[in-house]
Write a protein that holds these residues in place. Structure first.
Motif, PDB file in Angstrom:
ATOM      1  N   UNK A  37       0.852  -1.176   0.000  1.00 35.26           N
ATOM      2  CA  UNK A  37       0.000   0.000   0.000  1.00 35.26           C
ATOM      3  C   UNK A  37       0.891   1.230   0.000  1.00 35.26           C
ATOM      4  N   UNK A  38       0.721   2.083  -1.005  1.00 38.88           N
ATOM      5  CA  UNK A  38       1.513   3.300  -1.113  1.00 38.88           C
ATOM      6  C   UNK A  38       0.748   4.472  -0.524  1.00 38.88           C
ATOM      7  N   UNK A  39       1.475   5.378   0.088  1.00 37.21           N
ATOM      8  CA  UNK A  39       0.907   6.617   0.576  1.00 37.21           C
ATOM      9  C   UNK A  39       0.302   7.354  -0.617  1.00 37.21           C
ATOM     10  N   UNK A  40      -0.839   8.009  -0.445  1.00 39.46           N
ATOM     11  CA  UNK A  40      -1.456   8.729  -1.567  1.00 39.46           C
ATOM     12  C   UNK A  40      -0.530   9.755  -2.230  1.00 39.46           C
ATOM     13  N   UNK A  41       0.401  10.336  -1.468  1.00 45.10           N
ATOM     14  CA  UNK A  41       1.344  11.290  -2.059  1.00 45.10           C
ATOM     15  C   UNK A  41       2.246  10.598  -3.081  1.00 45.10           C
ATOM     16  N   UNK A  42       2.594   9.352  -2.813  1.00 45.63           N
ATOM     17  CA  UNK A  42       3.418   8.591  -3.749  1.00 45.63           C
ATOM     18  C   UNK A  42       2.619   8.303  -5.012  1.00 45.63           C
ATOM     19  N   UNK A  43       1.376   7.891  -4.840  1.00 41.18           N
ATOM     20  CA  UNK A  43       0.517   7.607  -5.993  1.00 41.18           C
ATOM     21  C   UNK A  43       0.323   8.869  -6.830  1.00 41.18           C
ATOM     22  N   UNK A  44       0.120  10.006  -6.161  1.00 42.99           N
ATOM     23  CA  UNK A  44      -0.056  11.263  -6.894  1.00 42.99           C
ATOM     24  C   UNK A  44       1.192  11.584  -7.701  1.00 42.99           C
ATOM     25  N   UNK A  45       2.355  11.351  -7.134  1.00 43.06           N
ATOM     26  CA  UNK A  45       3.615  11.612  -7.843  1.00 43.06           C
ATOM     27  C   UNK A  45       3.752  10.682  -9.046  1.00 43.06           C
ATOM     28  N   UNK A  46       3.404   9.426  -8.860  1.00 37.60           N
ATOM     29  CA  UNK A  46       3.509   8.463  -9.952  1.00 37.60           C
ATOM     30  C   UNK A  46       2.550   8.799 -11.090  1.00 37.60           C
ATOM     31  N   UNK A  47       1.325   9.209 -10.750  1.00 30.95           N
ATOM     32  CA  UNK A  47       0.351   9.495 -11.790  1.00 30.95           C
ATOM     33  C   UNK A  47       0.626  10.811 -12.504  1.00 30.95           C
TER      34      UNK A  47
ATOM     35  N   UNK B 125      -7.298   0.964   7.091  1.00 31.06           N
ATOM     36  CA  UNK B 125      -7.244   2.411   7.289  1.00 31.06           C
ATOM     37  C   UNK B 125      -5.860   2.915   6.882  1.00 31.06           C
ATOM     38  N   UNK B 126      -5.813   3.939   6.042  1.00 29.80           N
ATOM     39  CA  UNK B 126      -4.531   4.534   5.645  1.00 29.80           C
ATOM     40  C   UNK B 126      -4.149   5.631   6.633  1.00 29.80           C
ATOM     41  N   UNK B 127      -2.893   6.036   6.595  1.00 23.01           N
ATOM     42  CA  UNK B 127      -2.405   7.073   7.502  1.00 23.01           C
ATOM     43  C   UNK B 127      -3.118   8.404   7.292  1.00 23.01           C
ATOM     44  N   UNK B 128      -3.619   8.639   6.084  1.00 20.26           N
ATOM     45  CA  UNK B 128      -4.299   9.910   5.830  1.00 20.26           C
ATOM     46  C   UNK B 128      -5.817   9.823   6.029  1.00 20.26           C
ATOM     47  N   UNK B 129      -6.305   8.685   6.555  1.00 25.46           N
ATOM     48  CA  UNK B 129      -7.710   8.572   6.915  1.00 25.46           C
ATOM     49  C   UNK B 129      -8.631   8.041   5.842  1.00 25.46           C
ATOM     50  N   UNK B 130      -8.092   7.395   4.834  1.00 29.48           N
ATOM     51  CA  UNK B 130      -8.926   6.777   3.813  1.00 29.48           C
ATOM     52  C   UNK B 130      -9.003   5.279   4.074  1.00 29.48           C
ATOM     53  N   UNK B 131      -9.803   4.589   3.275  1.00 35.25           N
ATOM     54  CA  UNK B 131      -9.960   3.144   3.426  1.00 35.25           C
ATOM     55  C   UNK B 131      -9.601   2.443   2.127  1.00 35.25           C
TER      56      UNK B 131
ATOM     57  N   UNK C  62     -10.878   4.783  -0.603  1.00 34.01           N
ATOM     58  CA  UNK C  62     -12.156   5.479  -0.496  1.00 34.01           C
ATOM     59  C   UNK C  62     -12.075   6.513   0.621  1.00 34.01           C
ATOM     60  N   UNK C  63     -12.675   7.698   0.414  1.00 31.84           N
ATOM     61  CA  UNK C  63     -12.542   8.780   1.384  1.00 31.84           C
ATOM     62  C   UNK C  63     -13.436   8.654   2.608  1.00 31.84           C
ATOM     63  N   UNK C  64     -14.440   7.775   2.555  1.00 36.91           N
ATOM     64  CA  UNK C  64     -15.357   7.664   3.691  1.00 36.91           C
ATOM     65  C   UNK C  64     -15.758   6.213   3.923  1.00 36.91           C
ATOM     66  N   UNK C  65     -16.174   5.899   5.154  1.00 40.52           N
ATOM     67  CA  UNK C  65     -16.641   4.536   5.445  1.00 40.52           C
ATOM     68  C   UNK C  65     -17.829   4.126   4.584  1.00 40.52           C
ATOM     69  N   UNK C  66     -18.735   5.057   4.314  1.00 38.88           N
ATOM     70  CA  UNK C  66     -19.917   4.721   3.519  1.00 38.88           C
ATOM     71  C   UNK C  66     -19.566   4.442   2.067  1.00 38.88           C
ATOM     72  N   UNK C  67     -18.657   5.220   1.487  1.00 41.32           N
ATOM     73  CA  UNK C  67     -18.228   4.970   0.106  1.00 41.32           C
ATOM     74  C   UNK C  67     -17.520   3.620   0.012  1.00 41.32           C
ATOM     75  N   UNK C  68     -16.711   3.293   1.029  1.00 44.22           N
ATOM     76  CA  UNK C  68     -16.016   2.002   1.045  1.00 44.22           C
ATOM     77  C   UNK C  68     -17.018   0.854   1.157  1.00 44.22           C
ATOM     78  N   UNK C  69     -18.029   1.011   1.996  1.00 48.94           N
ATOM     79  CA  UNK C  69     -19.055  -0.028   2.154  1.00 48.94           C
ATOM     80  C   UNK C  69     -19.870  -0.187   0.884  1.00 48.94           C
ATOM     81  N   UNK C  70     -20.169   0.932   0.239  1.00 49.25           N
ATOM     82  CA  UNK C  70     -20.927   0.887  -1.011  1.00 49.25           C
ATOM     83  C   UNK C  70     -20.155   0.141  -2.099  1.00 49.25           C
ATOM     84  N   UNK C  71     -18.828   0.277  -2.087  1.00 52.81           N
ATOM     85  CA  UNK C  71     -18.006  -0.420  -3.078  1.00 52.81           C
ATOM     86  C   UNK C  71     -18.112  -1.933  -2.915  1.00 52.81           C
ATOM     87  N   UNK C  72     -18.315  -2.385  -1.685  1.00 50.65           N
ATOM     88  CA  UNK C  72     -18.424  -3.823  -1.428  1.00 50.65           C
ATOM     89  C   UNK C  72     -19.840  -4.323  -1.660  1.00 50.65           C
TER      90      UNK C  72
END
Length: 133
Positions: free
Chosen positions: A7-17, A79-85, A94-104
């Motif tokens: 799992x990469x930190x979102x900052x790393x993913x942003x840099x890669x993209x 849970x990621x260090x920046x509070x996402x799932x 996913x930015x919220x518990x509900x969005x993560x649950x909806x994905x499942x």
């Protein structure tokens, strides 16, 4: 068969993209032991889970789960260090518990009452505990 999840930190993913086709990206993987050559940049949680994380009620890398017996489905998220799932089987956090649950589940659903910590409480119960302080 063993599974390796990275799992990469979102900052790393942003840099890669944001890298162009001509950029060279170097990724170093260290498996314990060695000296750290750069100071780690602290990640500040944001979004709906931030208050729980800042209060110490929810920590990065916590595995959240749920099981719906009638629908015969289960979910797992980290849970990621920046509070996402990060939900198993989904490439983006996913930015919220509900969005993560909806994905499942495939349905609009209250993720706060669905996701459980390893100790048993739901995220909603943790939120109520925080409000009581």
């Amino acid at each position: 068969m063993a599974t390796l999840s990275i799992h990469f930190d979102p900052a790393v993913i942003a840099r890669l993209t944001s890298a162009s086709g001509d950029d060279t990206i170097h990724v170093t993987l260290s498996l314990g032991g060695g000296a750290v050559t750069e100071a780690a940049v602290p990640v500040v949680p944001h979004g709906p889970l931030a208050a729980l994380m800042q209060a110490g009620l929810l920590k990065p890398d916590t595995v959240l789960t749920f099981h719906q017996r009638r629908a015969n489905r289960s979910g797992r998220a980290v849970v990621t260090a920046d509070g996402q799932l990060i939900v198993d089987g989904h490439p983006s956090p996913f930015p919220s518990p509900s969005k993560a649950a909806e994905a499942v589940t495939g349905n609009v659903i209250n993720g706060w009452t669905l996701w459980h910590t390893p100790e048993g409480p739901t995220l909603d119960e943790l939120r109520q505990e925080l409000d009581a302080k």
